[in-house]
Design a protein around this motif. Structure first.
Motif, PDB file in Angstrom:
ATOM      1  N   ASN A 197      -0.880  -1.861 -11.250  1.00 43.21           N
ATOM      2  CA  ASN A 197      -0.679  -2.957 -10.308  1.00 43.21           C
ATOM      3  C   ASN A 197      -0.889  -2.393  -8.914  1.00 43.21           C
ATOM      4  OD1 ASN A 197       0.134  -5.412  -9.089  1.00 43.21           O
ATOM      5  ND2 ASN A 197       1.655  -5.746 -10.689  1.00 43.21           N
ATOM      6  N   ALA A 198      -0.654  -3.181  -7.896  1.00 45.01           N
ATOM      7  CA  ALA A 198      -0.831  -2.711  -6.525  1.00 45.01           C
ATOM      8  C   ALA A 198       0.406  -2.992  -5.694  1.00 45.01           C
ATOM      9  CB  ALA A 198      -2.041  -3.390  -5.892  1.00 45.01           C
ATOM     10  N   ALA A 199       0.715  -2.052  -4.828  1.00 46.97           N
ATOM     11  CA  ALA A 199       1.754  -2.268  -3.821  1.00 46.97           C
ATOM     12  C   ALA A 199       1.036  -2.677  -2.545  1.00 46.97           C
ATOM     13  CB  ALA A 199       2.546  -0.985  -3.596  1.00 46.97           C
ATOM     14  N   ARG A 200       1.671  -3.486  -1.752  1.00 46.28           N
ATOM     15  CA  ARG A 200       1.065  -3.977  -0.517  1.00 46.28           C
ATOM     16  C   ARG A 200       1.747  -3.354   0.697  1.00 46.28           C
ATOM     17  NH1 ARG A 200      -2.687  -7.667  -1.129  1.00 46.28           N
ATOM     18  NH2 ARG A 200      -2.838  -8.738  -3.106  1.00 46.28           N
ATOM     19  N   ALA A 201       1.092  -3.448   1.826  1.00 45.17           N
ATOM     20  CA  ALA A 201       1.647  -2.941   3.080  1.00 45.17           C
ATOM     21  C   ALA A 201       3.039  -3.512   3.298  1.00 45.17           C
ATOM     22  CB  ALA A 201       0.729  -3.315   4.243  1.00 45.17           C
ATOM     23  N   ASN A 202       3.947  -2.669   3.718  1.00 41.33           N
ATOM     24  CA  ASN A 202       5.346  -3.001   4.035  1.00 41.33           C
ATOM     25  C   ASN A 202       6.196  -3.348   2.815  1.00 41.33           C
ATOM     26  OD1 ASN A 202       4.922  -2.631   6.867  1.00 41.33           O
ATOM     27  ND2 ASN A 202       3.834  -4.578   6.828  1.00 41.33           N
TER      28      ASN A 202
END
Length: 160
Positions: free
Chosen positions: A108-113
């Protein structure tokens, strides 16, 4: 390659797409550590379980994201490498050793902040090698972002 322009503001920050970044003032000999500092600045140790585990949290900074504001895979791999190496101390190893193999499954992906959690656990430590597993999750939901496995050569003295 063309000449890069210096886009410094009055306060010394360098302007880049997405906002300013830190103006690095490095002492002699510190340049080799710049990458680690750039990658893990803001990493927090939440728990250490002696003999087996290390849990850290990290808020994904914009500097470690791609054009779509998702955490860059290389930055995530660096966290798996660095936290995975550190857990060897919790496991009782006197050294973090040298990497033999590192594998990462990006799920999956983590997003900014976004806040993430890095959970590193010792699978086993032998006389010369050791292996750990590292799971990266979204802290709010527990959703797995990546799963890594890190095998290292741990012999304190070697002719390698």
């Amino acid at each position: 390659m063309g000449k890069q322009e210096d886009h410094r503001s009055k306060d010394g920050e360098v302007a880049v797409e997405g906002g300013p970044v830190m103006d690095w003032q490095l002492e002699p000999g510190v340049a080799s550590k710049l990458y680690d500092v750039f990658t893990v600045a803001g990493l927090r140790v939440d728990a250490i379980e002696p003999g087996r585990a290390l849990i850290c949290s990290f808020t994904v900074p914009t500097r470690l994201t791609d054009g779509s504001k998702r955490m860059h895979g290389g930055a995530l791999a660096s966290l798996v490498d660095l936290v995975g190496s550190a857990v060897f101390f919790a496991g009782g190893s006197p050294t973090t050793g040298v990497s033999l193999e590192i594998t990462i499954s990006y799920l999956n992906a983590a997003r900014a902040n976004e806040e993430i959690e890095i959970d590193a656990r010792v699978l086993g430590i032998g006389e010369t090698t050791g292996c750990v597993t590292v799971e990266v999750r979204k802290k709010g939901t527990g959703e797995v972002i990546a799963h890594g496995r890190h095998t290292k050569y741990l012999a304190v003295s070697s002719k390698l």
